[in-house]
Design an enzyme around this catalytic site. Sequence first.
Site, PDB file in Angstrom:
ATOM      1  N   GLY A  17      35.626 -22.973  -1.966  1.00 52.20           N
ATOM      2  CA  GLY A  17      35.250 -24.211  -1.860  1.00 52.20           C
ATOM      3  C   GLY A  17      33.414 -24.382  -0.960  1.00 52.20           C
ATOM      4  O   GLY A  17      32.547 -25.141  -1.183  1.00 52.20           O
ATOM      5  N   ASN A  18      33.820 -23.746   0.133  1.00 53.92           N
ATOM      6  CA  ASN A  18      32.405 -23.201   1.391  1.00 53.92           C
ATOM      7  C   ASN A  18      31.922 -22.626   0.476  1.00 53.92           C
ATOM      8  O   ASN A  18      30.720 -23.377   1.104  1.00 53.92           O
ATOM      9  CB  ASN A  18      33.377 -22.889   2.125  1.00 53.92           C
ATOM     10  CG  ASN A  18      34.768 -23.425   3.244  1.00 53.92           C
ATOM     11  OD1 ASN A  18      34.699 -25.562   3.290  1.00 53.92           O
ATOM     12  ND2 ASN A  18      35.742 -22.864   3.576  1.00 53.92           N
ATOM     13  N   LYS A 125      47.200 -25.812   5.896  1.00 55.97           N
ATOM     14  CA  LYS A 125      44.916 -25.995   5.177  1.00 55.97           C
ATOM     15  C   LYS A 125      43.737 -26.679   5.336  1.00 55.97           C
ATOM     16  O   LYS A 125      44.530 -28.383   4.874  1.00 55.97           O
ATOM     17  CB  LYS A 125      45.867 -25.967   3.275  1.00 55.97           C
ATOM     18  CG  LYS A 125      44.395 -26.167   2.400  1.00 55.97           C
ATOM     19  CD  LYS A 125      43.796 -24.708   2.344  1.00 55.97           C
ATOM     20  CE  LYS A 125      43.079 -25.001   1.251  1.00 55.97           C
ATOM     21  NZ  LYS A 125      42.248 -23.641   1.255  1.00 55.97           N
ATOM     22  N   LYS A 209      44.038 -22.419  -2.776  1.00 54.10           N
ATOM     23  CA  LYS A 209      43.234 -21.576  -4.194  1.00 54.10           C
ATOM     24  C   LYS A 209      43.260 -20.185  -4.349  1.00 54.10           C
ATOM     25  O   LYS A 209      43.587 -19.367  -5.818  1.00 54.10           O
ATOM     26  CB  LYS A 209      41.824 -22.014  -4.293  1.00 54.10           C
ATOM     27  CG  LYS A 209      40.980 -20.730  -5.044  1.00 54.10           C
ATOM     28  CD  LYS A 209      39.811 -20.391  -4.646  1.00 54.10           C
ATOM     29  CE  LYS A 209      39.484 -20.740  -3.619  1.00 54.10           C
ATOM     30  NZ  LYS A 209      38.951 -19.407  -2.882  1.00 54.10           N
ATOM     31  N   LYS A 267      43.621 -15.261   1.592  1.00 54.22           N
ATOM     32  CA  LYS A 267      42.693 -14.740   1.017  1.00 54.22           C
ATOM     33  C   LYS A 267      43.387 -12.989   1.349  1.00 54.22           C
ATOM     34  O   LYS A 267      43.702 -12.605  -0.012  1.00 54.22           O
ATOM     35  CB  LYS A 267      41.498 -14.486   1.534  1.00 54.22           C
ATOM     36  CG  LYS A 267      40.789 -16.084   1.255  1.00 54.22           C
ATOM     37  CD  LYS A 267      39.238 -15.623   1.469  1.00 54.22           C
ATOM     38  CE  LYS A 267      38.170 -16.704   1.534  1.00 54.22           C
ATOM     39  NZ  LYS A 267      38.396 -17.531  -0.063  1.00 54.22           N
TER      40      LYS A 267
END
Length: 369
Positions: A17-18, A125, A209, A267
């Site tokens: 998203g970033n 988050k 995500k 991640k």
Amino acid sequence: MSEARADRPLIVAALGGNALLRRGEAPSVAVQRRNVAVAVTALAPLLADHDVVVTHGNGPQVGLLALRAAADGDPLDVLGAESEALIGYLLGQALVNALPGREVVTLLTQVVVDADDPALAAPTKPIGPVYDRVTAERLAREHGWTVAPDGDRWRRVVGSPAPREIVELGVVRRLIDDGVVVVCAGGGGIPVARDATGDLRGVEAVVDKDRASALLASRLRADALLLLTDVPALIRGFGTAAAAPVAELGPGDPLIDRLPAGSMRPKVEAAQAFAAGGGVAAIGAFEDAAAILAGRARTRIRAGRSSQLHGGIVVRRSPSPRRLRCPRHHPRPHDRRAGRSSERCSRSPAASRCCPRRSPPRSRPGSCS
């Protein structure tokens, strides 16, 4: 529309998203559309030789929606659905424009979590824009938020339960089998839980995500999981004179425990979970997607010993369930449209595996029905 071949590797590409809305950028549709166009340009070469499922983050976007909707009290699951539709629309449209003749679909995706997951009571988050500490603490008092440092700035943090099940998984499989480029599980999917009757209901949370993408990739038996973000690789000694990119990260590496719990560490943990099943997992910049897949740029994540590689992609030891599709009994729609016969030799092992109750028609040795 190109035919999805059985020998085409399946890639799950997760866009951060970033990366779609970078720090300091105005949160306008025009800015996001421009960033999406760059991401799709990087992804397009992969689609020539691979089946690709695209997922994406929504941290900045869902946080902005929450800020705007604070007066209305809209829950995070609804805001997550709104952000998934917004980003999915931009991605889907850009993919259609970049891939003439290919079918593309954006699928709102529900992800089941445990309603009593401890993570719901321990927010980690980050979502929304960044603030200085004074502003973040003022907003926390005004809205009842939890805020935490994010680099040298502050952001709102929310609960992020572990994904357990992808409700629309079967639909995604069928779309891939038909050669469709699928955009799904945006923002980690819409968080839902099952009540005592088994019905789904929304959960006030944001699913990570990368964890949702790893679950999706594992359930699809994808060949590779690319976690694409706004940095080219993990950095060892970040912020020091000895800083250096990490080419490969294995289990037990002390760097993992030093990674931020709300961003880079999930991640790595997600990539390790996927790699444990035998696939290739890598973290890198979205503009380097093709180079990452070829092994020329990225941090490759290992769950154990190095996997067997062929052209940068793991050679799976067993056929994927998605590839046991019988082309005789389930012809692809684009085969019919193009007027091409979908008939294959009845002796194909795929026919008996796909349709075990249907005996293939008899044929003479060496002939096709």
